[in-house]
Each structure stands twice: as C-alpha cells, then as structure tokens.
Scaffold this motif. Structure first.
Motif, PDB file in Angstrom:
ATOM      1  N   PRO A   1       0.721  -1.042   0.124  1.00 34.02           N
ATOM      2  CA  PRO A   1      -0.118  -0.051   0.091  1.00 34.02           C
ATOM      3  C   PRO A   1       0.792   1.413  -0.058  1.00 34.02           C
ATOM      4  O   PRO A   1       0.325   2.490  -0.313  1.00 34.02           O
ATOM      5  N   ALA A   2       2.048   1.320   0.530  1.00 31.05           N
ATOM      6  CA  ALA A   2       3.109   2.501   0.523  1.00 31.05           C
ATOM      7  C   ALA A   2       3.720   2.621  -0.741  1.00 31.05           C
ATOM      8  O   ALA A   2       4.485   3.575  -0.806  1.00 31.05           O
ATOM      9  N   CYS A   3       3.624   1.852  -1.689  1.00 30.74           N
ATOM     10  CA  CYS A   3       4.303   1.787  -2.924  1.00 30.74           C
ATOM     11  C   CYS A   3       4.387   3.225  -3.526  1.00 30.74           C
ATOM     12  O   CYS A   3       5.416   3.741  -3.817  1.00 30.74           O
ATOM     13  N   GLY A   4       3.241   4.155  -3.702  1.00 33.55           N
ATOM     14  CA  GLY A   4       3.302   5.290  -4.266  1.00 33.55           C
ATOM     15  C   GLY A   4       3.592   6.397  -3.498  1.00 33.55           C
ATOM     16  O   GLY A   4       3.537   7.572  -3.790  1.00 33.55           O
ATOM     17  N   ASP A   5       3.941   6.183  -2.350  1.00 33.23           N
ATOM     18  CA  ASP A   5       4.340   7.207  -1.261  1.00 33.23           C
ATOM     19  C   ASP A   5       5.681   7.995  -1.981  1.00 33.23           C
ATOM     20  O   ASP A   5       6.702   7.266  -2.205  1.00 33.23           O
ATOM     21  N   PRO A   6       5.867   9.365  -1.932  1.00 31.17           N
ATOM     22  CA  PRO A   6       6.744  10.065  -2.539  1.00 31.17           C
ATOM     23  C   PRO A   6       8.416   9.925  -1.674  1.00 31.17           C
ATOM     24  O   PRO A   6       9.529   9.999  -2.148  1.00 31.17           O
ATOM     25  N   ALA A   7       8.132   9.189  -0.412  1.00 34.14           N
ATOM     26  CA  ALA A   7       9.386   8.798   0.457  1.00 34.14           C
ATOM     27  C   ALA A   7      10.238   7.803  -0.300  1.00 34.14           C
ATOM     28  O   ALA A   7      11.491   7.549  -0.329  1.00 34.14           O
ATOM     29  N   PHE A   8       9.531   6.989  -1.186  1.00 34.44           N
ATOM     30  CA  PHE A   8       9.943   5.717  -2.016  1.00 34.44           C
ATOM     31  C   PHE A   8      10.479   6.259  -3.391  1.00 34.44           C
ATOM     32  O   PHE A   8       9.584   6.030  -4.354  1.00 34.44           O
ATOM     33  N   ALA A   9      11.451   7.271  -3.642  1.00 37.10           N
ATOM     34  CA  ALA A   9      11.699   7.890  -4.833  1.00 37.10           C
ATOM     35  C   ALA A   9      12.130   6.722  -5.873  1.00 37.10           C
ATOM     36  O   ALA A   9      11.673   7.234  -7.172  1.00 37.10           O
ATOM     37  N   SER A  10      12.634   5.727  -5.751  1.00 36.19           N
ATOM     38  CA  SER A  10      12.826   4.627  -6.814  1.00 36.19           C
ATOM     39  C   SER A  10      11.957   3.599  -6.593  1.00 36.19           C
ATOM     40  O   SER A  10      12.108   2.586  -7.644  1.00 36.19           O
ATOM     41  N   ALA A  11      10.847   3.414  -6.026  1.00 39.69           N
ATOM     42  CA  ALA A  11       9.782   2.494  -6.046  1.00 39.69           C
ATOM     43  C   ALA A  11       8.562   3.253  -7.041  1.00 39.69           C
ATOM     44  O   ALA A  11       8.396   4.253  -7.052  1.00 39.69           O
ATOM     45  N   TYR A  12       8.050   2.264  -7.979  1.00 43.71           N
ATOM     46  CA  TYR A  12       6.988   2.771  -8.791  1.00 43.71           C
ATOM     47  C   TYR A  12       6.141   1.942  -9.264  1.00 43.71           C
ATOM     48  O   TYR A  12       6.375   0.555  -9.096  1.00 43.71           O
TER      49      TYR A  12
ATOM     50  N   VAL B   1       7.844 -11.345  21.360  1.00 43.50           N
ATOM     51  CA  VAL B   1       7.980 -11.373  22.912  1.00 43.50           C
ATOM     52  C   VAL B   1       9.297 -11.571  23.378  1.00 43.50           C
ATOM     53  O   VAL B   1      10.110 -12.194  22.776  1.00 43.50           O
ATOM     54  N   GLY B   2       9.750 -10.782  24.229  1.00 46.35           N
ATOM     55  CA  GLY B   2      11.174 -10.710  24.832  1.00 46.35           C
ATOM     56  C   GLY B   2      12.306 -10.259  23.520  1.00 46.35           C
ATOM     57  O   GLY B   2      12.118  -9.455  22.920  1.00 46.35           O
ATOM     58  N   GLY B   3      13.113 -11.193  23.447  1.00 42.73           N
ATOM     59  CA  GLY B   3      14.116 -10.890  22.441  1.00 42.73           C
ATOM     60  C   GLY B   3      13.742 -11.284  21.111  1.00 42.73           C
ATOM     61  O   GLY B   3      14.242 -11.120  20.055  1.00 42.73           O
ATOM     62  N   CYS B   4      12.532 -11.670  21.063  1.00 41.44           N
ATOM     63  CA  CYS B   4      12.137 -12.245  19.784  1.00 41.44           C
ATOM     64  C   CYS B   4      11.216 -10.883  18.881  1.00 41.44           C
ATOM     65  O   CYS B   4      10.556 -10.454  19.637  1.00 41.44           O
ATOM     66  N   GLN B   5      11.758 -10.538  17.758  1.00 38.18           N
ATOM     67  CA  GLN B   5      11.238  -9.431  17.114  1.00 38.18           C
ATOM     68  C   GLN B   5      10.478 -10.036  15.773  1.00 38.18           C
ATOM     69  O   GLN B   5      10.990 -10.790  15.095  1.00 38.18           O
ATOM     70  N   TYR B   6       9.599  -8.969  15.194  1.00 32.45           N
ATOM     71  CA  TYR B   6       9.067  -9.068  14.175  1.00 32.45           C
ATOM     72  C   TYR B   6       9.985  -8.484  13.097  1.00 32.45           C
ATOM     73  O   TYR B   6      10.217  -7.226  13.227  1.00 32.45           O
ATOM     74  N   PHE B   7       9.887  -8.794  12.020  1.00 33.98           N
ATOM     75  CA  PHE B   7      10.540  -8.039  10.906  1.00 33.98           C
ATOM     76  C   PHE B   7       9.504  -7.300  10.293  1.00 33.98           C
ATOM     77  O   PHE B   7       8.498  -8.238   9.535  1.00 33.98           O
ATOM     78  N   ASN B   8       9.366  -6.206   9.918  1.00 34.62           N
ATOM     79  CA  ASN B   8       8.163  -5.509   9.300  1.00 34.62           C
ATOM     80  C   ASN B   8       8.870  -5.398   7.704  1.00 34.62           C
ATOM     81  O   ASN B   8       9.582  -4.371   7.237  1.00 34.62           O
ATOM     82  N   PRO B   9       8.164  -6.218   6.618  1.00 34.22           N
ATOM     83  CA  PRO B   9       8.588  -6.081   5.350  1.00 34.22           C
ATOM     84  C   PRO B   9       7.869  -4.826   4.642  1.00 34.22           C
ATOM     85  O   PRO B   9       8.247  -4.415   3.384  1.00 34.22           O
ATOM     86  N   PHE B  10       6.963  -4.153   5.164  1.00 39.76           N
ATOM     87  CA  PHE B  10       5.972  -3.299   4.448  1.00 39.76           C
ATOM     88  C   PHE B  10       6.679  -1.817   4.746  1.00 39.76           C
ATOM     89  O   PHE B  10       7.350  -1.558   5.437  1.00 39.76           O
ATOM     90  N   GLY B  11       6.019  -1.166   3.738  1.00 40.31           N
ATOM     91  CA  GLY B  11       6.964   0.285   3.477  1.00 40.31           C
ATOM     92  C   GLY B  11       6.491   1.076   4.779  1.00 40.31           C
ATOM     93  O   GLY B  11       7.120   2.139   5.199  1.00 40.31           O
ATOM     94  N   SER B  12       5.581   0.439   5.598  1.00 36.82           N
ATOM     95  CA  SER B  12       5.211   1.344   7.020  1.00 36.82           C
ATOM     96  C   SER B  12       6.156   1.314   7.753  1.00 36.82           C
ATOM     97  O   SER B  12       6.651   2.145   8.677  1.00 36.82           O
ATOM     98  N   ALA B  13       7.266   0.280   7.685  1.00 45.24           N
ATOM     99  CA  ALA B  13       8.500   0.403   8.681  1.00 45.24           C
ATOM    100  C   ALA B  13       9.347   1.788   8.313  1.00 45.24           C
ATOM    101  O   ALA B  13      10.016   2.297   9.431  1.00 45.24           O
ATOM    102  N   TYR B  14       9.296   2.082   7.245  1.00 44.84           N
ATOM    103  CA  TYR B  14      10.214   3.089   6.765  1.00 44.84           C
ATOM    104  C   TYR B  14       9.583   4.508   7.176  1.00 44.84           C
ATOM    105  O   TYR B  14      10.132   5.568   7.398  1.00 44.84           O
ATOM    106  N   LEU B  15       8.079   4.574   6.818  1.00 50.07           N
ATOM    107  CA  LEU B  15       7.401   5.568   7.123  1.00 50.07           C
ATOM    108  C   LEU B  15       7.243   6.076   8.431  1.00 50.07           C
ATOM    109  O   LEU B  15       6.634   7.201   8.623  1.00 50.07           O
TER     110      LEU B  15
END
Length: 870
Positions: A256-267, A432-446
């Motif tokens: 959903p974040a693909c069109g955001d101007p923050a991602f200049a090289s994504a289109y 939980v604790g030391g276990c983390q989710y990796f967020n692959p979506f554009g929301s991680a950068y935004l």
C-alpha cells in the motif's frame, strides 16, 4: 606437491652438476620465442606485437585494458559487471577469436601461469592477466593468432599471449601517472631498476595502482528514467516496498505504501499494477574501486658455461564492487502470516521483493586476490652446439570473496516474529522478549508501522564467504639444435617433455553450503587436481633461401588417460625479396579444467514450468569423465613490402572447435522430465534431477558440465606498418583490422546452427562479437618530442537479448592522444587524453544502457605522467 617440488629441485641440481662437468661450449644467449620452440617462429606464425610505446599511448595503467588493443580479441570480461559477472570482478582475460575465456594460453616469458581462483558464470577457467607483472616491467606482448597446441599443449586452442618482461634495465626508473575522468580518478606509481648481484643481473620492479569507483549514477546513459523505465532497463518487479501474493484474490497486490513520495525509486507502471517495482540503476559500478600492488624480480647469472635464471612475482588486488541495497528473493517463497502486526491484508501472503530498498543505499561485494609465482631455469649448450633447458614454475592465486545476501531461514523466522540475535526460534514466542517481527512493508520506513532496528537487519544478512585457491606446478626439459644440413638447406629440431599439476578448491560459508542465502543458492565445498604429462617435437626445415617449413607434434595425457596427439604443419615461401606467402594447419585440444571435472556452481535461472516462468535454484556439478575439447585450425597469409619502410600483411583463418565443455540446459531437463511424466514413465534421469516442494513448486534442478557445443569461425586479419623520416624526426603509421566472416554455433549435436557473428550472443555460448574491429596508430618523434594518436573502431552489431525494442547497437570510433617530451637527459613528461571527443558508449538495451563486454563507459580520461631515470 611439496615432495614433488623437492624432487624436481634435487633433479635440477643433479643435472646442473652433470652439465657443468660435461660441457665446454660458450654461454648460451637468452632468446625469447613465441609460436615456436626454435628461434624465428614469428616468420611462419601470425604474431602480433603490442609494444611499450603503444601501451603508453593508449593510456593503459592496468593489464585489463590491453585486450582492446588486439583486434583478434573479443568477448573478454575485462570490466566489472556485477549484473552478469558477479563472481569474477577484478579479473581480466584474453579471449582470442571469441572461442572462450580459457581457450587462449597465457605465458610470461614463455612459461605458464596458474588459472584464476574464480571462474566465469559459464564455468570458464582462465588466467587472470591483472595478476601477472607490473606494467612498468613489461617490454611487449606477443600474440600468436593461430592454434598452437602442437607447440604449447592444452589451452592454446585459439592462440597464445606471451607477456615479455624487461631485462638489462640500464638506469633505474620511477614513473608516476595520474588520470581523471568525470566521476573517477586513478593513480599509479611504478619503479624498475637493475643491479649486479653475485655475478648476475637482477631486475626489480614494483607498482601500486589505485582507481576510485565510477558509479552508474555518474552517467546519464545508465539511468532507467532516461528511457522511461522501459522493461529492458535496470528495473525489476522484485522491489522494496514489495508485492504480495494474496490467496483470496489469486494474484499479487503491491505494498500500500508503494506510491508514497518517500520511496523515490519505487513505482507502479500504472495505478492498477500488481507489482511495486524498483529502479536500481543508481547502485552499480561502471568501474569499481580497485587497489593493486605488484612486485617482480628477475635474476640471471652465468654458472660456468650455463645461465641460471630465477623469477618471482607477487600481486595483491582488492576490488570493491557496488550492487543493489539487497538482492532479490527469486527462488524461494516467504510467507508473511496473517498474525503479523503490520500485515494490512488480513490474510497470510507470500512476499515478493527484497530485504532492503533504495533508501538503504548500495551494498558492496569485496574481492581480494593474492597471487604469487616463482620460476627457475638453467640453460646451457652441449659440445655439439645443441642448447638445452631445464625449468620449473609454481604459481598460486587465492581469493576471498564476500558478498552480502539475505539469510532465508532467519528472514522467515523474523516474518513469524521470531527474529533477532537474542531469539531462539525453537523456544521463543513471536514478538515477545528478544524475539522480534521484521516488518517487510513500507510502513516500517514511513513510521506508520513497526520499525526495523539496525541490529535486527544485521541478523538477517550473511555473506558468501568464499575462500578458494588455484595452483599450478610445471617442470620442463628441452633441447634444440641443428639436426643435419646440406648444401641446399638444413633441419633444426627441438624436443622436450613437460609435467604439470594443477589444483583448484572452493570453500564457501556454511550458509552457502546449506543453501540458506536467498540469492547465492546452494554450493558444496570441493577440491580437485589434475596431472598432465607431455612430450613434444618440432622441426624447422630450411629449403634454400626462400622456403621454410615447420612440423610439430605434441603428445599429451592428463590423469593417466590414453592421451591426445596434436600435429601442426606450416610453411613460408619468400616468393621475392618483397613478397612472402605462408600457410599453417594444426589440430589441438583443451583438457577439461579442474573446475569442470570437480567443481560445482550454483545459479538461479528463469525457466518455464507448468505454464509459468519461475526462478529456480540450480547446481552445475563437474564430471570426471569429460572428454577434451578438440580443434582444427587453418590459416593462409601473405606479407608484402611494396616500398621501403612499408609492410602489409593479410591472414585468412578458420577454426573448427568441437566437444566444448558447457553447462547443461535447465530448461531441457525440465522439459524432458515433463515429457517422461506425460509418457507414463517414472524414475527417469531427468525426473531424478528435479526437486519440487510438497505443493509441486519447482525448487531445484541438478545440472552437469557436458561435452556438447561446437563453434566454426573464420575471418581475415589485415595489418600495415610504415616508417619514414619527416621534419627531422621519424613518422610512423600502423593498423590492424579483423573481419569475422562466420561464427556458427551448435549448442549440441542435434541443435540447429546459429550465427553469432555481429551479435551479443546472450542466448548461446558466445560473447559479444562485432564483425569488424580496427586499431590505427599515427606517430611522430624527434628532438625529444613525440606525438601519438590511436584510433579505435568497433563495428555495429545486433543485440539478441529477449524482450527489447531495438536490436541494433551502433558502431563507435574513439581517438586517444599522447604527447611526451624529454626534459633533459633523465626526465620525461607525458600528457594524454583517452576518448578525446568524450563519446558515450553506443546505446545497447542492456540493464545499464551499454554492453560492458565491448564498450568503455568512462568517457574522456585525462592523464599526466612523469618518468625519472637515475
């Protein structure tokens, strides 16, 4: 191997002592011969010489640029190309007649050099000419453009390139050169000198070369935006933000974040595009950052009536090549669970993309090569006038290749909430604790979703960690002299024997061994070796003053096989004092490399399976039962001196090269397995080489190196040289031209013949091959001044890449200029310009807008050099 070297050393010492006692002739004069074991071989063989003056005029600071001065050479991978040559950056090689990177034998002062510790993507083993000797130690390069297996053995199928070093340097020299192009610069400092030591002559040379990177973002012709981000440019549907396969829609949706101007090289190609795409044209090097240090020593000393020769060379090359921020996830499907806190789709989806996007900046692959070579020999003369030679060499190249790649299991764990260095996926709880989710979506950068910490990202990245080595040990013994003579002529003969042992090994990181790096695939560690024994004989017949003939034969076996005999016959007829005709015919062979017999190479290929194109991991393994490649060559030539100072040459040539060792086609195996299944068969060879997941998805194909392909090629070489006094000095002109009339390829015995002349040959075993190439040199020197102009011409050719809109690649002509002046008796100044008109490479619909096998992307290069003699 150490035991054999010690035995060879003891044998040489014993023979030396025996020879000292037995002989009473005068000291042997040292002669370097290319194309023959008997002096004067260049009279019969077509030998082209590239001298120090030409090398300086072309602004050449490293050996990789030498290949462009030899018109008979094409298809060398002498420039960095991380898109198509990801495992051999920093190396370079000759490829005479485009018969393959390993089909040209490379010598230094007539002796062999080890193959590189890396191979090309097609599995070709080759000698890395960047690792040989400092350029200041080079006197000339002699190129034999004729099959020479009968004289030199395996690997001389297409010809020989002999690097001749300097000797008897009268005065020490120090040379410094600085060159600059738009966006890049290079510098080299070199020194060479000679001295008397222990009754002998010692020549020492050293050089240090550094070149800064020239990025693809420094040139307009590389930019995908310039061409409307056409599909053939450096764009991909494996982007970041990525795309996701949604089972509920049975199709892909972009982040959903693909069109955001923050991602200049994504289109998106269109608002309804299913894929979030990435423009990665900013992230590669056209020339990499490279640092090379080289040392060289040559020692020659009379020992009684003999001459002792010792030689040593050492080279260290470090190459840093940029690439995209992270590599695409091609051959493995990763799942983002519905329970992922940042999943906007409300269902488990498959991730299509990469770990990092353009905002992370380019990543880097590092190549570190260490090469050494030692050689020793004794020359003497028997009492009957015959000369003899004993020599031995040992050389080795080591590579450390580190390229970042995403760890597949770690990324899948992190998508499940079990990521991070402090998490145990077997016992931890998601998020939980030391276990983390990796967020692959554009929301991680935004900042609208869970951010990914630097530590988490680091835990998801591994390295290829390749450590490999290639070694070569040789021992030679030969003798030559006049066998008999009569009033109308004479016969000179050379006979000898050679022993060679070559070895090769690769040791990958545990992640590559396990197939856990998403792009590197799966590669096992391996090592192998090969031993060869050869005996050869050559006769030179002098029939009067006008006719000279050569008969040569070599019998060579490797690893105890039945052996191969390579014959050659050549003749020269001096019809008049100004016209000579020559002809040669020969058969040759090339033993399969240690890599092709024992190695393994992983790759990820796009194949068609069950109605769709998919990427699949493949592994091409070596086979011990490979046959030698075979060749037959024929050349007819004429040399004419119509007036004083003018020499003209013409050589027509033909090569027939069969049983070439190539990789099997993955598509052919997949198609055969499908046909077997359709026919009701089971357990067939093709079916056994394919692995599928429980869902039926294609995951792996096992391939092998096989004897399959053949090439028939023919053409014409033209040459001209002229010298004449002018304006109180001397003017000179020279030209070489190669025309390729035919280059016909069969991928296997049942395949249709394909013409590769004038093509990029991306769909077959060849490499880019323009039909015409020309080199022209004009010069004048006198009164301490010298001016040289070099003109390089490359004919237009066709691009056979799939999916392009324009198959034509235009011709190109560039001009280099060099002015040098002697300032006093011991100081020289040189000012040069490469590509005076600053011409960009002709547009080719490759990912970066040009053909890296043919064109030089640097543009205009200015250089300033000083040489001081002491």
């Amino acid at each position: 191997m150490k035991r054999k070297i010690l035995m060879a050393t003891a044998s040489v010492a014993w023979l030396t002592a025996s020879a000292v006692q037995a002989q009473d002739a005068s000291q042997v004069e040292d002669i370097v011969v290319t194309g023959s074991r008997i002096a004067g071989g260049d009279r019969i063989a077509p030998v082209e010489t590239v001298g120090r003056e030409t090398i300086a005029a072309a602004g050449i600071a490293d050996a990789s640029q030498l290949v462009r001065l030899v018109t008979a050479n094409s298809g060398s991978e002498a420039q960095v190309d991380q898109l198509n040559q990801p495992q051999s950056s920093g190396t370079a090689q000759f490829n005479l007649r485009n018969l393959g990177l390993g089909s040209t034998l490379v010598l230094v002062d007539g002796q062999r050099w080890t193959n590189s510790a890396v191979v090309a993507v097609d599995g070709s083993a080759f000698v890395d000419i960047n690792s040989l000797v400092p350029m200041i130690a080079l006197q000339r390069v002699e190129v034999v453009k004729d099959g020479a297996s009968a004289v030199y053995g395996s690997d001389a199928v297409a010809g020989v390139v002999n690097f001749i070093t300097r000797r008897d340097v009268a005065w020490p020299e120090v040379s410094a050169r600085y060159a600059v192009a738009d966006g890049s610069e290079e510098s080299v400092i070199e020194a060479v000198g000679g001295l008397k030591l222990l009754g002998g002559d010692l020549t020492l040379a050293a050089s240090h070369f550094h070149r800064s990177a020239l990025g693809s973002d420094e040139r307009d012709f590389t930019q995908a935006e310039r061409y409307g981000r056409a599909a053939w440019t450096a764009v991909t549907s494996y982007g970041k933000p990525g795309s996701y396969f949604r089972p509920s829609r049975n199709g892909f949706s972009p982040d959903p974040a693909c069109g955001d101007p923050a991602f200049a090289s994504a289109y998106l190609n269109a608002p309804t595009d299913s894929f979030c795409r990435l423009d990665y044209s900013d992230f590669f090097d056209l020339t990499p950052e490279e640092t090379r240090t080289q040392l060289f020593a040559d020692y020659r000393r009379p020992v009684g009536d003999m001459t002792l020769s010792l030689q040593a060379a050492w080279s260290a090359t470090n190459t840093i090549a940029r690439q995209s921020p992270s590599l695409p996830i091609l051959a493995r499907s990763l799942t983002v669970p519905a329970s992922h806190p940042d999943n906007p789709f409300g269902e488990a989806v498959l991730f299509r993309g990469r770990l990092l996007g353009a905002e992370a900046g380019a990543s880097q692959a590092e190549f570190d090569y260490r090469t050494w070579r030692i050689a020793g020999g004794l020359d003497g003369r028997f009492s009957n006038g015959w000369t003899w030679n004993l020599s031995a060499t040992s050389s080795r190249q080591h590579v450390a290749y580190d390229k970042p790649d995403t760890i597949g299991s770690a990324l899948q764990d992190a998508l499940n909430g079990l990521g991070g260095a402090g998490c145990n996926p077997a016992t931890g709880a998601p998020g939980v604790g030391g276990c983390q989710y990796f967020n692959p979506f554009g929301s991680a950068y935004l900042g609208t979703g869970t951010a990914n910490s630097a530590a988490l990202i680091d835990s998801l990245i591994g390295s290829t960690g390749l450590r490999g080595a290639s070694t070569l040990t040789t021992a030679d013994a030969s003798t030559s002299g006049e066998a008999f003579a009569w009033s109308g002529g004479s016969v000179d003969v050379a006979i000898g024997a050679q022993y060679r042992r070559s070895a090769f090994r690769h040791d990958w990181s545990d992640l590559v061994n396990a197939g856990d790096l998403l792009t590197a695939g799966v590669s096992p560690d391996f090592e192998g070796d090969q031993e060869a024994l050869a005996a050869f004989a050559e006769a030179r017949l002098h029939l009067g003053d006008r006719i000279e003939a050569q008969l040569a034969g070599r019998y060579e076996s490797y690893d105890g096989d039945e052996g191969r005999f390579s014959p050659k016959a050549a003749i020269r007829w001096d019809v008049t004092d100004t016209l000579a005709l020559r002809a040669s015919w020969g058969q040759g062979f090339r033993a399969p490399s240690v890599y092709a017999q024992s190695g393994a190479q992983a790759s990820q290929l796009s194949v068609f399976d069950r109605g769709a194109f998919v990427f699949v991991n493949t592994l091409t393994s070596g086979r011990a039962d490979l046959k030698p490649e075979k060749s037959e060559s024929l050349s007819l030539g004429a040399l004419w001196k119509p007036i004083e100072g003018l020499e003209l040459g013409l050589d027509a040539w033909r090569f027939d090269y069969t049983d070439q060792v190539v990789k099997e086609s993955a598509q052919a195996i997949i198609d055969q397995a499908a046909a077997d299944s359709a026919g009701g068969l089971s357990g067939t060879d093709a079916q056994g080489r394919i692995t599928r997941s429980p869902s039926g998805a294609l995951t792996f194909v096992q391939l092998y190196f096989v004897n399959a392909s053949s090439i028939e090629t023919q053409g014409i070489d033209l040459s001209a040289r002229y010298r004449h006094g002018l304006w109180g000095g001397e003017a000179s002109a020279a030209a070489t031209w190669t025309y390729v009339d035919a280059y016909d390829i069969r991928l296997n015995a049942s395949a249709a013949q394909v013409s590769g002349a004038g093509s990029t040959n991306l769909n077959n075993i060849g490499r880019s091959l323009p039909r015409n190439r020309g080199e022209f040199a004009l010069g004048w020197s006198g009164g301490g001044h010298a001016v040289t102009a070099l003109v390089h011409y490359i004919d237009g050719y066709a691009n056979d890449r799939s999916g392009i809109t324009d198959v034509s690649i235009a011709s190109q002509t560039t001009v280099d200029l060099l002015y040098s002046r002697t300032l006093g008796a011991d100081l020289d100044l040189a000012v040069g310009v490469v590509n005076v008109a600053d011409k960009a490479p002709p547009l080719a619909q490759f990912a970066l807008g040009y053909d890296p096998v043919v064109a030089d992307p640097r543009g205009r290069v200015f250089s300033l050099g000083l040489t001081k003699r002491f």
